[in-house]
Design an enzyme around this catalytic site. Structure first.
Site, mmCIF file in Angstrom:
data_model
loop_
_atom_site.group_PDB
_atom_site.id
_atom_site.type_symbol
_atom_site.label_atom_id
_atom_site.label_comp_id
_atom_site.label_asym_id
_atom_site.label_seq_id
_atom_site.Cartn_x
_atom_site.Cartn_y
_atom_site.Cartn_z
ATOM 1 N N MET A 76 7.039 65.431 46.794
ATOM 2 C CA MET A 76 6.969 65.829 45.376
ATOM 3 C C MET A 76 6.280 67.180 45.205
ATOM 4 S SD MET A 76 5.721 62.121 43.943
ATOM 5 C CE MET A 76 4.501 61.924 45.236
ATOM 6 N N ASP A 80 15.848 52.604 41.928
ATOM 7 C CA ASP A 80 15.328 53.915 41.537
ATOM 8 C C ASP A 80 16.351 55.025 41.740
ATOM 9 O OD1 ASP A 80 12.896 53.076 40.767
ATOM 10 O OD2 ASP A 80 11.844 53.689 42.587
ATOM 11 N N GLY A 98 13.289 54.138 46.911
ATOM 12 C CA GLY A 98 13.607 55.173 47.891
ATOM 13 C C GLY A 98 12.590 55.200 49.016
ATOM 14 N N GLY A 99 13.042 55.474 50.227
ATOM 15 C CA GLY A 99 12.138 55.616 51.369
ATOM 16 C C GLY A 99 11.407 54.336 51.673
ATOM 17 N N ASP A 100 10.092 54.417 51.771
ATOM 18 C CA ASP A 100 9.255 53.252 52.004
ATOM 19 C C ASP A 100 8.503 52.924 50.713
ATOM 20 O OD1 ASP A 100 7.778 51.470 54.118
ATOM 21 O OD2 ASP A 100 6.239 52.308 52.804
ATOM 22 N N THR A 121 10.703 56.298 55.576
ATOM 23 C CA THR A 121 10.216 57.208 54.555
ATOM 24 C C THR A 121 10.910 58.569 54.680
ATOM 25 O OG1 THR A 121 8.224 58.036 53.497
ATOM 26 C CG2 THR A 121 8.249 58.057 55.906
ATOM 27 N N ALA A 122 10.968 59.309 53.566
ATOM 28 C CA ALA A 122 11.681 60.589 53.541
ATOM 29 C C ALA A 122 11.223 61.526 54.659
ATOM 30 C CB ALA A 122 11.510 61.257 52.178
ATOM 31 N N PRO A 179 15.754 56.927 53.255
ATOM 32 C CA PRO A 179 15.663 58.268 52.697
ATOM 33 C C PRO A 179 16.917 58.786 52.001
ATOM 34 C CG PRO A 179 15.978 58.371 55.060
ATOM 35 C CD PRO A 179 15.843 56.920 54.723
ATOM 36 N N LYS A 238 13.549 57.404 37.849
ATOM 37 C CA LYS A 238 12.666 58.446 37.347
ATOM 38 C C LYS A 238 13.150 59.717 37.997
ATOM 39 C CE LYS A 238 8.792 55.320 37.846
ATOM 40 N NZ LYS A 238 7.613 55.086 38.675
HETATM 41 N N1 SAH Z 1 8.731 56.239 48.690
HETATM 42 C C1 SAH Z 1 9.434 57.456 49.002
HETATM 43 C C2 SAH Z 1 8.819 58.675 48.368
HETATM 44 C C3 SAH Z 1 8.848 58.672 46.879
HETATM 45 S S1 SAH Z 1 8.122 60.122 46.213
HETATM 46 C C4 SAH Z 1 9.520 57.619 50.516
HETATM 47 O O1 SAH Z 1 8.869 56.879 51.253
HETATM 48 O O2 SAH Z 1 10.268 58.483 50.966
HETATM 49 C C5 SAH Z 1 9.525 61.113 45.905
HETATM 50 C C6 SAH Z 1 9.535 62.319 46.792
HETATM 51 O O3 SAH Z 1 10.022 61.958 48.067
HETATM 52 C C7 SAH Z 1 10.450 63.415 46.340
HETATM 53 O O4 SAH Z 1 9.819 64.233 45.378
HETATM 54 C C8 SAH Z 1 10.715 64.158 47.613
HETATM 55 O O5 SAH Z 1 9.647 64.991 47.936
HETATM 56 C C9 SAH Z 1 10.715 63.027 48.621
HETATM 57 N N2 SAH Z 1 12.077 62.569 48.971
HETATM 58 C C10 SAH Z 1 12.589 61.352 48.779
HETATM 59 N N3 SAH Z 1 13.848 61.289 49.276
HETATM 60 C C11 SAH Z 1 14.117 62.498 49.785
HETATM 61 C C12 SAH Z 1 15.228 63.073 50.449
HETATM 62 N N4 SAH Z 1 16.341 62.377 50.699
HETATM 63 N N5 SAH Z 1 15.142 64.342 50.850
HETATM 64 C C13 SAH Z 1 14.027 65.077 50.636
HETATM 65 N N6 SAH Z 1 12.961 64.589 50.010
HETATM 66 C C14 SAH Z 1 12.995 63.324 49.596
#
Ligand code: SAH
Length: 513
Positions: free
Chosen positions: A179, A42, A95-97, A125-126, A19, A64
C-alpha cells in the site's frame, strides 16, 4: 473439514486467496470455497475464485479500492457474524494472506468476541507472489539474511510514525512496502534520510502474478520520478534492496513468449476452458468469446436405437470431444455404460478424444496418425472395414467423408446426429468490448464454424476483417484456415497438427521469433 464445536451456528473460514493468479490459492482454501454457502470477497481477491463456490452460494462483494471503503470494516464484521449465526458456512476471501495487512486480525477478533467458530487458511502474500514472478528472491545468502514487510500507507493522522525509520532503513536488507504507492516519494525519501544509500535498487511490481503484471525498476533516488513518468499505478508493491538486481538474471514470468498477450478464444462456451488454461499457463490474458452454443438433437430416436443394439456394432467412431461427451451422457441417460459396447471396438480421432474415452474406462483400439476425418478413413484403410457395422455418432452438419468413404469400403455405417451447434444469440459484453476497442493481439479459431459464427455475430465478414486488422489470426488447421481465407482473413499461425496443444506451441513460436 471439522466445522467446530458449534455446528448449528455456522463457521467462518478466513481464506487467503493468494496474490492474483487464481492458481495460487491453497488446496485447503479451495476446499473451503467448494463448500461455502456464503462468500464475502475483496477487491484484491481474484474474482475467478468466487466461481468455485457451489451454485446457489451467496456471493457478496466487500471490496475496498485504494482506501475508498465500499463498506466499512465494522459492517463487514457484522455481516460475518450475522451469516454465521444464521448457520451458514461462510468464506471470507481475502487477497494474499489474511493476516498480512489484510485486517484479518480484526475480523477474527470480532468473531472471537461474538463466540463464532472460525478457521484461518493462509494464503500466498503479495510479496511472495511478486518476488517469484518478478524474479526477485526476497532473501539470498549472498545479499541479505532479512526481509521486512511494511505498510507504506500509515495513518496520516498519526503524530509520530509507528514505523521506526532509522532502524528499518539500515536494519533490514530487503524492505517490501504494501500500500505504498500514493506515498512512494516520501517513503523512499525517509529511507535515504535515515541512512540507506540513494543508489539502492528498487522494484515496483503491479498486479503481480497476473498477465497484467508490470515491473518498473530504479533506485531510491529516482524511482518516484520514473513511476510518475511511466504513469505507474497501484496496486503495487515496492521492493527495496540489493536483491532487486537479481531480476536481470532471474526474470522468467514476463519473458515467456505469450506473456501479457491478449488472446481471444472463440470456442463453444462449455469447451473453452481447457484451451484458455493452456494459454494462461504461458502467461496470456485470455478473452473467451463463445461463438457456438451446443444443443441436443431434435430427436434422440436414431441414437437410442443404436444404443439399444450397441454390442451388434463392430466399431464406434468418435471424432470430437463433444461427440464423446454427448454420446456417453445419452448412454448413461439410457441406464447404460461403456460395458454395453461389448466387443464393439472404438476409434477416436486424436489424443484429446482418446483421453476422454479413456476417462470412460475404454482404451481406444484405433487412433489415426493424422487427426482428421481423412486420417480416420486412412486408418480404416489399413485395418479394413468391409462387411463391418460402424456406429458414428456425429454433429449435425458434420462432413460426409467418414460416412461415404467407409461405406465405399463395404461398411454399413449408421451416423445418428448426437449434438447440434447453434449460433449464440449475441456476443458477450467482454468479447464485444475486446473486439471493438481493439484490445486483442491474437484471435484463435478452432473450427470453421467458429469463424463463420463470429462473422455472423459481428455483422458480416467485412466487419470482422475490419475489427481484426492488425490482430494475429491463428487457425487450428487447413480446413479452418480455408474458411478464414474465404471470409477475407489472413491466417498467420497454423500448427502442423490440428490440436490445441500444437496451436498453443505454434503461437509461442510465433512470438518468440
Ligand atoms: N493481505 C494482502 C495485502 C493486503 S494490503 C496480502 O497478503 O498480499 C493491499 C496491498 O497489497 C496493495 O496496496 C498492494 O501493495 C499489495 N498487493 C496485493 N495484491 C497485489 C498484487 N497482485 N500485485 C502487487 N501488489 C499487490
Amino acid at each position: 473439514m471439522n466445522s467446530g464445536p458449534r455446528q448449528e451456528s455456522g463457521i467462518v473460514y478466513l481464506v487467503g486467496a493468494g496474490p492474483g493468479d487464481p492458481g495460487l490459492v491453497t488446496v485447503r482454501g479451495m476446499e473451503c470455497l467448494q463448500r461455502a454457502q456464503v462468500v464475502i470477497y475483496d477487491y484484491l481477491a481474484n474474482q475467478a475464485l468466487v466461481h468455485y463456490a457451489p451454485a446457489g452460494a451467496e456471493l457478496l462483494y466487500a471490496g475496498k479500492v485504494g482506501g475508498r471503503h465500499n463498506q466499512e470494516q465494522d459492517d463487514i464484521n457484522r455481516l460475518l457474524i450475522e451469516k454465521a449465526r444464521a448457520g451458514k458456512v461462510v468464506v471470507r476471501l481475502k487477497g494474499g494472506d489474511p493476516f498480512i495487512f489484510g485486517r484479518g486480525g480484526e475480523e477474527c477478533q470480532a468473531l472471537a468476541a461474538a463466540g463464532i467458530p472460525f478457521e484461518v487458511v493462509p494464503g500466498i502474500t503479495a510479496a511472495a507472489g511478486a518476488a517469484a514472478c518478478a524474479g526477485i528472491p526476497l532473501t539470498h545468502r549472498r545479499y541479505t539474511p532479512s526481509v521486512a514487510f511494511v505498510t507504506g500507507h500509515e495513518d496520516a493522522q498519526k503524530e509520530t510514525s509507528a514505523i521506526d525509520w532509522p532502524r528499518l532503513s539500515t536494519g533490514s536488507g530487503t524492505i517490501v512496502f504494501y500500500m505504498g504507492m500514493t506515498r512512494l516519494r516520501s517513503n523512499m525519501a525517509q529511507l535515504v534520510a535515515h541512512g540507506r544509500a540513494p543508489q539502492t535498487s528498487v522494484a515496483l511490481v503491479r498486479w503481480a502474478t497476473t498477465p497484467q503484471q508490470q515491473v518498473l525498476t530504479g533506485t531510491l533516488a529516482d524511482i518516484a520520478d520514473r513511476a510518475e513518468a511511466a504513469g505507474f499505478k497501484p496496486p503495487a508493491l515496492i521492493i527495496v534492496g540489493e536483491v532487486v538486481g537479481l531480476r536481470g538474471q532471474l526474470a522468467w514470468f514476463d519473458r515467456r513468449p505469450l506473456f501479457g498477450k491478449r488472446i481471444m478464444v472463440t470456442r463453444a462456451a462449455d469447451q473453452a476452458g481447457e484451451f484458455s488454461h493452456l494459454l494462461e499457463q504461458r502467461g496470456a490474458a485470455v478473452v473467451e468469446c463463445p461463438t457456438i452454443a451446443l444443443v441436443p438433437p431434435d430427436s434422440w430416436d436414431e441414437l437410442d436405437a443404436a444404443i439399444a443394439d450397441l454390442a451388434a456394432y463392430d466399431w464406434l467412431i468418435l471424432t470430437s470431444a463433444n461427440g464423446v461427451r454427448f454420446f456417453f451422457e445419452r448412454l448413461r441417460e439410457q441406464g447404460r455404460d461403456s460395458r454395453s459396447l461389448g466387443r464393439c471396438k472404438v476409434c477416436v480421432v486424436g489424443p484429446k478424444t482418446a483421453e476422454l474415452v479413456q476417462a470412460q474406462g475404454i482404451v481406444p483400439d484405433l487412433v489415426p496418425e493424422q487427426f482428421t476425418a481423412e486420417g480416420v478413413v486412412a486408418a480404416f484403410g489399413r485395418v479394413g472395414v468391409a462387411g463391418k457395422r460402424v456406429l458414428f455418432p456425429r454433429a449435425e452438419g458434420a462432413r460426409e467423408v467418414i460416412m461415404t468413404e467407409l461405406a465405399r469400403r463395404g461398411a454399413t455405417v449408421s451416423a445418428p446426429v448426437t449434438y447440434c451447434s447453434r449460433l449464440p444469440e449475441h456476443l458477450t459484453e467482454t468479447a464485444l468490448t475486446a473486439l471493438t476497442e481493439r484490445q486483442l493481439d491474437v484471435i484463435t479459431f478452432s473450427a470453421s464454424s467458429t469463424v463463420r459464427n463470429l462473422a455472423a455475430l459481428v455483422g458480416g465478414a467485412e466487419r470482422l476483417a475490419e475489427l481484426l486488422e492488425g490482430v494475429v489470426v491463428a487457425s487450428i488447421g487447413p480446413i479452418t484456415t480455408k474458411t478464414c481465407h474465404e471470409l477475407g482473413l489472413h491466417v498467420t499461425v497454423e500448427p502442423r497438427h490440428a490440436t490445441l496443444a500444437d496451436l498453443t506451441a505454434a503461437l509461442e513460436q510465433h512470438f518468440s521469433r
